[in-house]
Design a protein around this motif. Sequence first.
Motif, PDB file in Angstrom:
ATOM      1  N   UNK A  37       1.746 -22.120  -8.470  1.00 59.10           N
ATOM      2  CA  UNK A  37       1.966 -23.624  -8.638  1.00 59.10           C
ATOM      3  C   UNK A  37       2.792 -24.061  -7.387  1.00 59.10           C
ATOM      4  N   UNK A  38       3.917 -22.993  -7.162  1.00 61.99           N
ATOM      5  CA  UNK A  38       4.854 -23.427  -6.021  1.00 61.99           C
ATOM      6  C   UNK A  38       3.787 -23.386  -4.675  1.00 61.99           C
ATOM      7  N   UNK A  39       4.349 -24.021  -3.604  1.00 63.42           N
ATOM      8  CA  UNK A  39       3.527 -24.142  -2.341  1.00 63.42           C
ATOM      9  C   UNK A  39       4.236 -23.451  -1.002  1.00 63.42           C
ATOM     10  N   UNK A  40       5.492 -22.750  -1.387  1.00 59.89           N
ATOM     11  CA  UNK A  40       5.989 -22.157  -0.436  1.00 59.89           C
ATOM     12  C   UNK A  40       6.419 -20.578  -0.691  1.00 59.89           C
ATOM     13  N   UNK A  41       5.349 -19.766  -0.986  1.00 62.97           N
ATOM     14  CA  UNK A  41       5.373 -18.566  -1.406  1.00 62.97           C
ATOM     15  C   UNK A  41       4.833 -17.241  -0.486  1.00 62.97           C
ATOM     16  N   UNK A  42       5.148 -16.331  -0.862  1.00 66.67           N
ATOM     17  CA  UNK A  42       4.323 -15.204   0.012  1.00 66.67           C
ATOM     18  C   UNK A  42       4.291 -14.070  -1.271  1.00 66.67           C
ATOM     19  N   UNK A  43       2.683 -14.004  -1.737  1.00 60.31           N
ATOM     20  CA  UNK A  43       2.286 -13.417  -2.851  1.00 60.31           C
ATOM     21  C   UNK A  43       0.844 -12.743  -2.646  1.00 60.31           C
ATOM     22  N   UNK A  44       0.815 -11.573  -2.960  1.00 60.16           N
ATOM     23  CA  UNK A  44      -0.669 -10.693  -2.708  1.00 60.16           C
ATOM     24  C   UNK A  44      -0.784  -9.709  -3.938  1.00 60.16           C
ATOM     25  N   UNK A  45      -2.019  -9.537  -3.948  1.00 62.11           N
ATOM     26  CA  UNK A  45      -2.358  -8.586  -5.218  1.00 62.11           C
ATOM     27  C   UNK A  45      -3.827  -7.901  -4.875  1.00 62.11           C
ATOM     28  N   UNK A  46      -4.092  -6.942  -5.562  1.00 60.72           N
ATOM     29  CA  UNK A  46      -5.359  -5.853  -4.937  1.00 60.72           C
ATOM     30  C   UNK A  46      -5.295  -4.978  -5.993  1.00 60.72           C
ATOM     31  N   UNK A  47      -6.646  -4.181  -6.003  1.00 62.73           N
ATOM     32  CA  UNK A  47      -7.109  -3.094  -6.687  1.00 62.73           C
ATOM     33  C   UNK A  47      -7.976  -2.272  -6.129  1.00 62.73           C
ATOM     34  N   UNK A  48      -8.102  -0.868  -6.319  1.00 59.00           N
ATOM     35  CA  UNK A  48      -8.823  -0.102  -5.788  1.00 59.00           C
ATOM     36  C   UNK A  48      -9.121   0.895  -6.984  1.00 59.00           C
ATOM     37  N   UNK A  49     -10.466   1.396  -6.656  1.00 53.23           N
ATOM     38  CA  UNK A  49     -10.989   2.470  -7.832  1.00 53.23           C
ATOM     39  C   UNK A  49     -11.691   3.650  -6.835  1.00 53.23           C
TER      40      UNK A  49
END
Length: 440
Positions: A374-386
């Motif tokens: 919801x915040x507008x000043x962030x640094x976020x990442x996500x991922x997945x590998x198989x």
Amino acid sequence: MINTQVATKEMFLADLVNQCSKLEVANRKGSAYGLQDLRDAATEYVLAASFPTVRDEEWRFTDLSSMLQVPFHVPQSYQSTVKLADIVMPVKNRDDLPLRLVFVNGFYAPDLSTVNLPDFYAGNLSNVPEKYRSRITDVLSQHKQQTEVFTALNVAGLADSAVVFVPANVCVEMPIHLLFLTAPGASPTMSQPHCVVIAEPGSNVTLIEDYATLGNVPAFTNAVTEVVVGENAAVNHVRLQREALDAVHIGKSAIVQSRNSRYTCHAISLGGKISRHNLEVFQRGEGTETTLNGLTVAFGEQLSDTHSLIDFNYPHGTSRQLHKCIIGNKARAVFNGKVFVRKAAQLTDAGQLSRNLLLSPRARVDTKPQLEIVADNVKCSHGATVSQLEDDELFYLQSRGLDLERSRYLLIDAFAAEILDKLPILGVAKMLSTCVAVQE
């Protein structure tokens, strides 16, 4: 047919709650913490709740229906028939681990515990010094409002608890081993360990939360651990689940972090026919640092489920999460990682990665890393590998003189090492590396 199944689920929970209600609070000192009120409220919640099924979104990959066919027995007292010599310890040299608390079927085992208390407390609930009781009461009182059936079931049978209390600015040099044993009797046994850890402002402590079973009788472990990390405090937490392959393990870890605190969790899941770990971290101040490292190893027909939540509600928070799964035969792993970044949590830096290694065509993993921002000043990442073991990597190792089995082990060991090498205790990493090799 449906009505019969619903009735069976209701009867299953009602029977366990009835057995839990007969447990006596350790040394009858539970009134100091209001345990009976908590137990009554939890009992009411469980009796009104539904047993989780695959129709529930949070449980859609984890089928618990096989539990309904097992008449679990809740032990009413501690039986001193257990020998630590029967348990493979994470650290064999006692000089390296002089602090050990042992609970058998949820009951404190003072004859098996080794405690040295220079300037902090590690023991059970009934022996907590008077000066610490109000803080522990505050932590336990959070269970007045229940939201999850298995946590409520644990509280409904809360007769005693492991307690670690580290006062302000105290650094505990040696790790504390919390060993929770489920020792089945003639019939399947249900054990409900509970643990409260409070690290006051400026303190530092390392914990090994260790779950194991004795014997080959089916068992059910329903565990709850609460960790409170004070301002500028640091908690390094190893959670090791290595129960028998005919056991069911459901665990809840709830962590609350204050301003500028640091919490690291290394969650290792090896055992259990069915295992589930719910790991929830709540930020209660700015500048928190959270590190979650997870390793799931499952073979045969094991099912291992990890659900995690990191809830940011203040600015300048940081989190790093890496969860790895090694799955073979017909086993199945589940990972559902949630990161909530609320409007007030500006300048949050969060990273999440799920990496999975499948060792057979019938192995399966369901992975779902997710962000809600919801915040507008962030640094976020996500991922997945198989992935699978690469043929060219196996060929290269075999061309150097290794056989196929040894080549597979080296590649699997290298995959797990990224998690195991981060463990704060070398002996634990060595033992787990051996366990991964044995399962393969």
